[in-house]
Write a protein that holds these residues in place. Structure first.
Motif, mmCIF file in Angstrom:
data_model
loop_
_atom_site.group_PDB
_atom_site.id
_atom_site.type_symbol
_atom_site.label_atom_id
_atom_site.label_comp_id
_atom_site.label_asym_id
_atom_site.label_seq_id
_atom_site.Cartn_x
_atom_site.Cartn_y
_atom_site.Cartn_z
ATOM 1 N N UNK A 37 4.124 14.479 -24.087
ATOM 2 C CA UNK A 37 3.470 15.214 -23.018
ATOM 3 C C UNK A 37 3.459 14.345 -21.751
ATOM 4 N N UNK A 38 3.826 14.976 -20.634
ATOM 5 C CA UNK A 38 3.822 14.254 -19.366
ATOM 6 C C UNK A 38 2.373 13.992 -18.956
ATOM 7 N N UNK A 39 2.005 12.759 -18.666
ATOM 8 C CA UNK A 39 0.616 12.474 -18.269
ATOM 9 C C UNK A 39 0.217 13.240 -17.014
ATOM 10 N N UNK A 40 -0.928 13.908 -17.081
ATOM 11 C CA UNK A 40 -1.424 14.690 -15.945
ATOM 12 C C UNK A 40 -2.265 13.781 -15.033
ATOM 13 N N UNK A 41 -1.573 12.921 -14.300
ATOM 14 C CA UNK A 41 -2.258 11.931 -13.469
ATOM 15 C C UNK A 41 -2.148 12.268 -11.980
ATOM 16 N N UNK A 42 -1.374 13.305 -11.639
ATOM 17 C CA UNK A 42 -1.213 13.707 -10.240
ATOM 18 C C UNK A 42 -1.546 15.192 -10.092
ATOM 19 N N UNK A 43 -1.777 15.585 -8.858
ATOM 20 C CA UNK A 43 -1.778 16.997 -8.502
ATOM 21 C C UNK A 43 -1.138 17.129 -7.127
ATOM 22 N N UNK A 44 -0.489 18.280 -6.899
ATOM 23 C CA UNK A 44 0.133 18.573 -5.616
ATOM 24 C C UNK A 44 -0.864 19.367 -4.780
ATOM 25 N N UNK A 45 -1.418 18.754 -3.760
ATOM 26 C CA UNK A 45 -2.406 19.458 -2.945
ATOM 27 C C UNK A 45 -1.763 20.488 -2.026
ATOM 28 N N UNK A 46 -0.500 20.244 -1.660
ATOM 29 C CA UNK A 46 0.215 21.217 -0.830
ATOM 30 C C UNK A 46 1.707 21.027 -1.067
ATOM 31 N N UNK A 75 2.406 5.165 -10.673
ATOM 32 C CA UNK A 75 3.626 4.934 -9.888
ATOM 33 C C UNK A 75 4.802 5.817 -10.289
ATOM 34 N N UNK A 76 4.716 6.546 -11.409
ATOM 35 C CA UNK A 76 5.844 7.370 -11.872
ATOM 36 C C UNK A 76 5.515 8.846 -11.707
ATOM 37 N N UNK A 77 6.321 9.524 -10.892
ATOM 38 C CA UNK A 77 6.118 10.950 -10.608
ATOM 39 C C UNK A 77 7.308 11.724 -11.173
ATOM 40 N N UNK A 78 7.017 12.784 -11.954
ATOM 41 C CA UNK A 78 8.062 13.548 -12.639
ATOM 42 C C UNK A 78 8.385 14.825 -11.867
ATOM 43 N N UNK A 79 9.697 15.084 -11.713
ATOM 44 C CA UNK A 79 10.166 16.319 -11.069
ATOM 45 C C UNK A 79 11.065 17.043 -12.065
ATOM 46 N N UNK A 80 10.661 18.225 -12.546
ATOM 47 C CA UNK A 80 11.444 18.919 -13.577
ATOM 48 C C UNK A 80 12.469 19.889 -12.981
ATOM 49 N N UNK A 81 13.526 20.129 -13.746
ATOM 50 C CA UNK A 81 14.494 21.180 -13.474
ATOM 51 C C UNK A 81 14.836 21.856 -14.793
ATOM 52 N N UNK A 82 15.059 23.172 -14.784
ATOM 53 C CA UNK A 82 15.518 23.818 -16.017
ATOM 54 C C UNK A 82 16.812 23.172 -16.496
ATOM 55 N N UNK A 83 16.988 23.122 -17.798
ATOM 56 C CA UNK A 83 18.150 22.432 -18.364
ATOM 57 C C UNK A 83 19.461 23.040 -17.872
#
Length: 502
Positions: A37-46, A75-83
């Protein structure tokens, strides 16, 4: 000067020459266990996504304000894309919007093992983000081969329409408070597009000319990964040009003071195919009326200033339907090419273009050393309003015989220029033997998948060592060989082979 062909390049042999790079982009690729599970340590405010559909490929820019909601610096931010999309992403880069001059942030690739779910780019922030602190990221990339013609077949003079499908919610593994998407279309003729229901009050999308805006949406309570499919169908009466393969060869000649360049293209048009047979009469009339067409009829090819001896050939031979306009002073030259036949949807065309330049424009010697610095465009290519997407690019830089201690890097700027990050580059060093070579010429080969014409004229710098002794290797070898032949001839000529009386 035409030099080695793709067939001859198959003779390349491994070399002991090593290479190093100075790119700041980290090269890693790893997988997670299926239950990760990707750690939920960030949120996108905008979050604001801008999608440009004015060319034959999709260009997206995502600006987002990221906040650390954890109790520890992250320090690590995840950006997903569909496979199914991940393999078509090109020119991916991330920058700090408040300090773009610092260049790209380090990235790596990751995926869930034994899963058909999304794949990820992992962005390393410039420094760990403190709790409750924010950073504004600018993410830019292209998505190739993501536009579909609808209808798939048309009459020769019909208009062409393309469709693009995407998610109204920008894919993210983190909570996003507000977001919106802006679509920039090539024309106002948009017969079909999805209208949303219940995502916001008022009309959605909002239309203003050729710009369609979906949102803004309040998505604080929308779970990450939620999908809401959107499809737009718009007029695009231009060819959808795709280079299945581009081979670009650059040969450096110290003795000749010449830089020879040759590019070999395998093109196809990914637009709507013809429903009936091609009519030369209709094509001639449409050309006379200068009517828009989904066929590729001409290629505009800018060349570096000072280019000479251009040539244009295809599988049959020399193509005379071309015009060369030499540049004046420092202005670029232009080579206007016309294929033997118009390239409609589903049609292919392969050709090659070559030219020469004065080496002094691109090569400098480091003072007091045996090091040379070569700065050349990574990609020249045609300059077309409809754009060109490259599925695979192979760049070979052939250095003088004896060149060693090879290093290379891309030239970075404060803004994205379509250059691939090192994570997309497959690098190899080899040697190539040609006319009267001894140990062969050092050859740097760079292979890149998923590239667009935004990389045109992007620069690559190659540094190598080549001493005076290295330069004399070939003439001394030739002199020694000729001297050996002369001595052997003299010796054989002085042997008495006459028949004498006993």
């Amino acid at each position: 000067m035409r030099f080695f062909t793709a067939t001859m390049l198959g003779l390349l042999v491994p070399s002991l020459v090593s290479a190093s790079t100075d790119l700041e982009v980290e090269v890693t690729s790893y997988g997670f266990p299926p239950d990760h599970k990707i750690p939920q340590v960030f949120k996108n405010t905008n979050l604001v996504r801008s999608t440009n559909l004015e060319k034959g490929y999709v260009r997206e820019t995502v600006n987002l304000v990221v906040e650390n909601i954890d109790k520890e610096p992250q320090s690590s931010y995840y950006i997903p894309f569909p496979s199914e999309v991940f393999g078509h992403v090109g020119g991916f880069e991330v920058r700090d919007k408040k300090a773009p001059e610092k260049g790209r942030l380090k990235i790596s690739k990751a995926e869930i093992i034994s899963s058909s779910g999304p794949k990820f780019f992992v962005v390393e922030l410039p420094e760990p983000l403190a709790p409750k602190s924010q950073i504004t990221l600018g993410v830019s990339y292209s998505i190739l081969s993501s536009l579909s013609p609808r209808p798939a077949t048309i009459e020769q003079n019909d208009k062409q329409y393309l469709t693009y499908s995407f998610n109204a919610y920008v894919p993210s593994v983190y909570e996003t408070v507000t977001q919106k998407t802006k679509l920039k279309l090539p024309s106002t003729n948009v017969p079909d597009y999805t209208t949303t229901s219940g995502l916001k009050s008022g009309a959605d999308p909002e239309r203003k000319g050729a710009t369609y805006t979906y949102g803004p949406y309040d998505t604080a309570k929308v779970a990450p990964g939620t999908e809401y499919p959107i499809t737009v169908r718009y007029e695009f009466t231009k060819p959808v040009i795709t280079a299945h393969l581009l081979e670009r060869d650059i040969e450096v000649s110290h003795w000749g003071g010449n830089l020879a360049t040759e590019e070999r293209y395998w093109l196809r048009n990914n637009g709507s195919q013809l429903s009936n047979q091609f009519s030369r009469v209709q094509w001639t009339m449409a050309n006379y009326q200068k009517a828009p067409s989904s066929a590729l009829r001409e290629i505009i090819y800018p060349l570096p200033a000072g280019s000479v001896d251009p040539y244009f050939t295809d599988d049959i031979g020399n193509v005379s339907t071309s015009r060369y306009r030499p540049g004046n002073g420092k202005s670029a030259a232009n080579l206007e090419l016309k294929p033997r036949y118009p390239i409609f949807g589903g049609w292919n065309y392969s050709f090659r273009v070559g030219w020469n330049n004065d080496l002094a424009q691109f090569l400098r010697k480091a003072a007091g050393t045996d090091s040379w610095v070569l700065k050349v465009p990574f990609l020249n290519g045609p300059k077309m309003n409809e754009g060109i997407q490259y599925e695979r690019v192979v760049v070979r830089i052939v250095l003088p015989e004896g060149a060693h201690n090879l290093r290379w890097e891309f030239v970075e700027g404060a803004s994205g220029n379509g250059l691939p990050s090192k994570i997309f580059v497959d690098e190899s060093i080899s040697t190539f033997k040609t006319y009267m070579d001894t140990i062969g010429r050092t050859t740097l080969t760079l292979k890149v998948n998923q590239l667009t014409d935004e990389a045109r004229d992007a620069q690559i710098v190659v540094t190598y060592d080549h001493s005076f002794i290295d330069a004399l290797r070939k003439p001394l070898t030739i002199f020694g060989g000729l001297l050996t032949v002369f001595v052997a001839t003299w010796f054989i000529g002085n042997i008495d082979v006459s028949i004498k009386k006993r």
